[in-house]
Structures are given as structure tokens and as C-alpha cells.
Motif scaffolding. Structure first.
Motif, short mmCIF file in Angstrom:
data_model
loop_
_atom_site.label_atom_id
_atom_site.label_comp_id
_atom_site.label_asym_id
_atom_site.label_seq_id
_atom_site.Cartn_x
_atom_site.Cartn_y
_atom_site.Cartn_z
N ALA A 249 0.82 -1.22 0.00
CA ALA A 249 0.00 0.00 0.00
C ALA A 249 0.85 1.27 0.00
O ALA A 249 0.37 2.33 -0.39
CB ALA A 249 -0.96 -0.02 1.18
N THR A 250 2.12 1.18 0.41
CA THR A 250 2.97 2.37 0.36
C THR A 250 3.18 2.79 -1.09
O THR A 250 3.40 3.96 -1.39
CB THR A 250 4.36 2.12 0.98
OG1 THR A 250 4.97 1.02 0.29
CG2 THR A 250 4.28 1.83 2.46
N GLU A 251 3.13 1.83 -2.01
CA GLU A 251 3.32 2.16 -3.43
C GLU A 251 2.02 2.13 -4.22
O GLU A 251 1.81 2.94 -5.12
CB GLU A 251 4.32 1.17 -4.04
CG GLU A 251 4.85 1.64 -5.37
CD GLU A 251 6.08 0.83 -5.81
OE1 GLU A 251 6.95 0.51 -4.97
OE2 GLU A 251 6.17 0.53 -7.02
N PHE A 252 1.13 1.17 -3.86
CA PHE A 252 -0.13 1.01 -4.61
C PHE A 252 -1.30 0.93 -3.62
O PHE A 252 -1.48 -0.14 -3.01
CB PHE A 252 -0.11 -0.29 -5.43
CG PHE A 252 1.08 -0.43 -6.33
CD1 PHE A 252 1.26 0.39 -7.43
CD2 PHE A 252 2.03 -1.42 -6.09
CE1 PHE A 252 2.35 0.25 -8.27
CE2 PHE A 252 3.13 -1.57 -6.91
CZ PHE A 252 3.29 -0.74 -8.00
N PRO A 253 -2.10 1.97 -3.47
CA PRO A 253 -3.26 1.87 -2.57
C PRO A 253 -4.18 0.72 -2.99
O PRO A 253 -4.32 0.43 -4.18
CB PRO A 253 -3.95 3.22 -2.75
CG PRO A 253 -2.88 4.14 -3.24
CD PRO A 253 -1.93 3.30 -4.05
N LEU A 254 -4.75 0.06 -1.97
CA LEU A 254 -5.59 -1.13 -2.21
C LEU A 254 -7.01 -0.91 -1.67
O LEU A 254 -7.19 -0.18 -0.70
CB LEU A 254 -4.98 -2.35 -1.50
CG LEU A 254 -3.57 -2.76 -1.93
CD1 LEU A 254 -3.06 -3.90 -1.03
CD2 LEU A 254 -3.55 -3.21 -3.39
N THR A 255 -7.97 -1.56 -2.30
CA THR A 255 -9.37 -1.50 -1.85
C THR A 255 -9.85 -2.93 -1.65
O THR A 255 -9.58 -3.79 -2.50
CB THR A 255 -10.26 -0.88 -2.96
OG1 THR A 255 -9.55 0.20 -3.55
CG2 THR A 255 -11.58 -0.42 -2.43
N PRO A 256 -10.57 -3.21 -0.52
CA PRO A 256 -11.02 -4.60 -0.29
C PRO A 256 -12.13 -5.04 -1.23
O PRO A 256 -12.95 -4.24 -1.65
CB PRO A 256 -11.54 -4.57 1.15
CG PRO A 256 -11.81 -3.14 1.46
CD PRO A 256 -10.94 -2.31 0.57
N LEU A 257 -12.13 -6.34 -1.55
CA LEU A 257 -13.20 -6.96 -2.33
C LEU A 257 -13.92 -7.95 -1.42
O LEU A 257 -13.35 -8.41 -0.43
CB LEU A 257 -12.62 -7.74 -3.51
CG LEU A 257 -12.05 -6.98 -4.69
CD1 LEU A 257 -11.36 -7.95 -5.64
CD2 LEU A 257 -13.16 -6.22 -5.41
N SER A 258 -15.12 -8.34 -1.77
CA SER A 258 -15.81 -9.33 -0.95
C SER A 258 -15.26 -10.72 -1.30
O SER A 258 -14.66 -10.92 -2.36
CB SER A 258 -17.31 -9.28 -1.23
OG SER A 258 -17.50 -9.50 -2.60
N TYR A 271 -6.22 -3.28 -6.70
CA TYR A 271 -5.46 -2.03 -6.76
C TYR A 271 -6.44 -0.89 -7.02
O TYR A 271 -7.27 -0.98 -7.94
CB TYR A 271 -4.43 -2.08 -7.89
CG TYR A 271 -3.30 -3.06 -7.62
CD1 TYR A 271 -2.30 -2.75 -6.71
CD2 TYR A 271 -3.23 -4.27 -8.31
CE1 TYR A 271 -1.26 -3.66 -6.46
CE2 TYR A 271 -2.20 -5.17 -8.06
CZ TYR A 271 -1.21 -4.85 -7.14
OH TYR A 271 -0.20 -5.73 -6.90
N ALA A 272 -6.35 0.18 -6.22
CA ALA A 272 -7.34 1.26 -6.31
C ALA A 272 -7.31 1.92 -7.70
O ALA A 272 -8.31 2.47 -8.15
CB ALA A 272 -7.06 2.29 -5.23
N ASP A 273 -6.18 1.82 -8.39
CA ASP A 273 -6.09 2.48 -9.70
C ASP A 273 -6.54 1.57 -10.84
O ASP A 273 -6.35 1.88 -12.02
CB ASP A 273 -4.66 2.96 -9.96
CG ASP A 273 -3.68 1.79 -10.07
OD1 ASP A 273 -4.10 0.61 -9.94
OD2 ASP A 273 -2.49 2.05 -10.30
N GLY A 274 -7.12 0.39 -10.49
CA GLY A 274 -7.62 -0.51 -11.54
C GLY A 274 -6.57 -1.51 -12.04
O GLY A 274 -6.78 -2.16 -13.06
#
Ligand code: SAM
Ligand code: SF4
Ligand code: SF4
Length: 367
Positions: A249-258, A271-274
Motif C-alpha cells: 500500500a505504500t506504493e499502490f493503494p488497495l481497496t477490499p473486495l468481498s 489495486y485502487a487504480d484498476g
């Protein structure tokens, strides 16, 4: 001694097992209410790698005796058992080992298993875990036989680190090539599993994330586990998934999935940027026994109800010779084992009860 020599057990006896079969009223469940959905089938105890966390070279050297061929389940026996397991609720088959692609004629087994259907007529999720070393040669044949997708184990991108991990000097370029060939053959979405050992390959976390982002491959980080009795596991070599995730996450922000399915081992993120999906398998720091629906069939046909089990139930004996039974009796026997299942090792790890029990080796029952 490895736990292959553990005594054969079969309990409870066949005669008492008639009532455990799934009924119209509900699926077969164990003592903790967990259904049987996933069967992992080990097709060989041999491997061309010597990963230190699985088959350390000092133990699995030229003196180690692997199973003689006559002890292995034949493809017909595996198909028969898989069919009975599917009748009991299994929807996913994973072929593993040892290195499963070393088993001669594996495509023939895949073709047989690909014909199986659930009782209501659905295709199975048929997959394979491999170290990737033979994929460049074998991927298209496996796909043609009916394999749906696969998981490749890869512990680093740096050639020196990877060769140290596999301990046989196998080059990383050949595994990457195999992954490309498998993707081109249509065996996607491919998952890549990386076992992280603190101080051994944790410098590969970010290079692996950078490499597999935007590639269509789902990279998953596995916490180093205390499987078997030969890898000299120490808790201080486990890098918790939370830390792996923090570094990424320091390099690539992450978003949780179910979760994609009940019993799914990985926490899924994107990855938050797709840049695609990424996963974390935290068997040590966040035990997921609560919905564990996996059974394991060893190379010589013993049924294990946990990766950390020390006893297997001899199914091969029910297939061969004077003790051979019909499919209905086989189903009752398997249902009886599952119905009595109490395993939850990862929740008990660290307790005296868990420490007291020996454990079977992973290459033998399959990861
Ligand atoms: N040879 C194949 C391979 O390596 O993919 C299949 C068998 S291997 C036993 C299955 C999986 O178990 C691999 O992904 C491997 O990394 C994982 N594994 C083996 N020992 C492990 C350990 N001590 N901790 C965590 N994962 C382990
Ligand atoms: Fe072989 Fe897989 Fe074990 Fe590595 S993890 S030694 S490739 S069975
Ligand atoms: Fe399943 Fe055993 Fe792992 Fe728990 S420790 S998740 S019961 S295999």
C-alpha cells in the motif's frame, strides 16, 4: 521419519456410518457445521524442486524413499473416488502434489475428471497447483484435456532469490515463460502464490506486485506455515499478511473486495487504480478454519480432513482386494469421516494440544 509412516486408521467403522450421507434435508456437514465442497488430490509425492519450507534438501535427499508406483492410486481409482466425493457435495477439484505435472499421463486424468458433473448437472471447478517448471511444454495439453485454470507457485522474481528458494537452480525465466504459455492457452485467470519468509524473500514482495499488476494474473501472498515436521518453521520467519499489505500500500493503494465463495482462503483486494486483483492468505495470523470445506486425498489414497492432520483414513483399502466395497459403501465411509470431523488446527496453533500432535508432510497430502 516423515509422517507417511503414520498408522493407517479408519474410524468410525463402516457399519456405523449409514446415517451420515447428505439428504434432501441438507448437505453433509462436519461437527462444526462445515460442508464438504473442495477436494485436493495429490497425484505424486515427488518433486523436481526442493523448496526449503516444503521438501528441504537435507531431508529429501537421494536416500529418501518415495512411494513405489503400486502404492499410488491409479487414474481409475482417483476418478471413482472423485465421483463419489462429488456425490457428497464436492464442487471443486484441485490436482496437486508433490509436483503434479511430473505424474505421467496427467492429461488423461484431467480428461476423466473433466467429465464429472454435480448431482444437479453442473461442471466442476477443475484446477491444478504447479511450480510452473513444465508449463511451457504442458499447458496446452492440459487445457485441451479440460483443465479450467491453474495456480502457479512462484516465490520471487530475482533469479538468485528464486533459485535459492527452489534449491535446485531452476531459473525464474522458465516459470515466467510457462505462465505466459498457460495464459495464451486460455488457462486464466491464473493465480500466482508466493510464500513469504521474513529475511529470505520478503524483498521480492514489491517487485512481484509491480510485475503482476495489470497482467491479468492474480498474485496472492501466503504466510509461511508450520506444515509437516521437516522445515524447521519458526514464528519469527512469518511475515504477517498485514505487513505485506502495508508494504504494498505504500506504493499502490488497495481497496477490499468481498469473498468470492464460502471457504475461500484468500482475502481479496484490488489495486485502487484498476491494476487488478491481489490476495492474502493469512493462515497463521488470521485462521480461517471456521468455514474450511476442504478434504485432501493423499497420493496413496488416504483421506485427510486438515492440512495439519496426522492421521489419514485409508480409502485405497476400500477400493482394492478383499476389503473392496461398492460406491454406496464408499460414500457412507467418506461421509462418516467428514461427519466426525473436528479439525481447526490454525485456531488452536500455539496451544499445547496443537503442539503435541505430529503432522503429515505437505508434499505428500498436497497443498
Ligand atoms: N508443487 C506444486 C507447487 O509448488 O505449486 C504443488 C504442491 S505445493 C505443496 C502446494 C502449495 O503449498 C504451494 O503453493 C507451496 O508454495 C505451498 N506450501 C508448501 N509448503 C508451505 C509452507 N510451509 N507454508 C506455506 N505454503 C507452503
Ligand atoms: Fe515441490 Fe511444490 Fe513443495 Fe516446492 S512447494 S518442494 S515445488 S511440492
Ligand atoms: Fe482447514 Fe485445517 Fe487449515 Fe483450519 S487448519 S483452515 S481446518 S486445513
Amino acid at each position: 521419519m516423515t509422517l507417511r509412516e503414520a498408522p493407517l486408521v479408519f474410524s468410525p467403522p463402516l457399519a456405523r456410518l449409514k446415517t451420515a450421507l447428505p439428504t434432501a434435508a441438507g448437505p453433509l456437514v462436519d461437527t462444526l457445521g462445515r460442508p464438504l465442497r473442495d477436494l485436493r488430490i495429490s497425484v505424486t509425492d515427488r518433486c523436481n524442486f526442493r523448496c526449503g519450507y516444503c521438501m528441504p534438501k537435507q531431508v529429501f535427499d537421494k536416500h529418501h524413499e518415495f512411494l513405489p508406483h503400486a502404492h499410488l492410486l491409479s487414474f481409475e481409482e482417483i476418478e471413482r473416488l472423485a465421483r463419489v466425493f462429488v456425490g457428497l457435495g464436492v464442487e471443486k477439484l484441485r490436482i496437486t502434489g508433490g509436483e503434479p505435472t511430473l505424474r505421467r499421463g496427467l492429461e488423461n486424468l484431467i480428461a476423466m475428471l473433466a467429465q464429472l458433473r454435480t448431482p444437479d448437472g453442473r461442471e466442476l471447478d477443475l484446477t491444478l497447483t504447479t511450480n510452473g517448471s513444465t508449463l511451457a511444454k504442458k499447458a496446452s495439453g492440459l487445457k485441451a484435456a479440460g483443465l479450467k485454470r491453474l495456480t502457479v507457485s512462484l516465490d520471487g522474481l530475482d533469479d538468485a532469490v528464486f533459485q535459492r528458494m527452489n534449491d535446485v537452480g531452476f531459473p525464474v525465466a522458465d516459470v515466467l515463460d510457462g505462465i505466459h504459455v498457460a495464459q495464451a492457452a486460455g488457462l486464466g485467470p491464473i493465480k500466482v502464490n508466493m510464500v513469504v519468509q521474513r529475511g529470505v524473500n520478503d524483498d521480492q514482495i514489491l517487485p512481484m506486485a509491480r510485475h503482476f499488476r495489470n497482467s491479468g494474473v492474480v498474485l496472492r501472498f501466503i504466510e509461511y506455515m508450520d506444515v509437516g515436521a521437516t522445515n524447521g518453521w519458526r514464528m519469527d520467519q512469518v511475515l504477517p499478511s498485514a505487513e505485506v499489505q502495508r508494504r504494498i500500500a505504500t506504493e499502490f493503494p488497495l481497496t477490499p473486495l468481498s469473498h468470492s465463495a464460502p471457504g475461500e482462503t484468500a482475502e481479496r483486494w484490488t489495486y485502487a487504480d484498476g491494476g487488478g486483483e491481489i490476495g492474502f492468505i493469512s493462515s497463521v495470523t488470521q485462521a480461517f478454519c471456521g468455514d474450511c470445506n476442504r478434504a485432501r486425498l493423499s497420493t496413496e489414497g488416504r483421506l485427510y480432513t486438515c492440512l495439519f492432520a496426522h492421521r489419514g483414513h485409508d480409502l485405497r483399502g476400500l477400493l482394492r482386494g478383499v476389503d473392496a466395497v461398492d460406491d454406496g459403501q464408499l460414500a457412507s465411509a467418506i461421509a462418516g469421516v467428514w461427519g466426525g470431523r473436528e479439525d481447526r488446527y490454525s485456531q488452536l496453533r500455539g496451544t499445547a494440544q496443537a503442539a503435541a500432535e505430529p503432522r503429515v508432510e505437505m508434499h505428500y497430502i498436497g497443498g
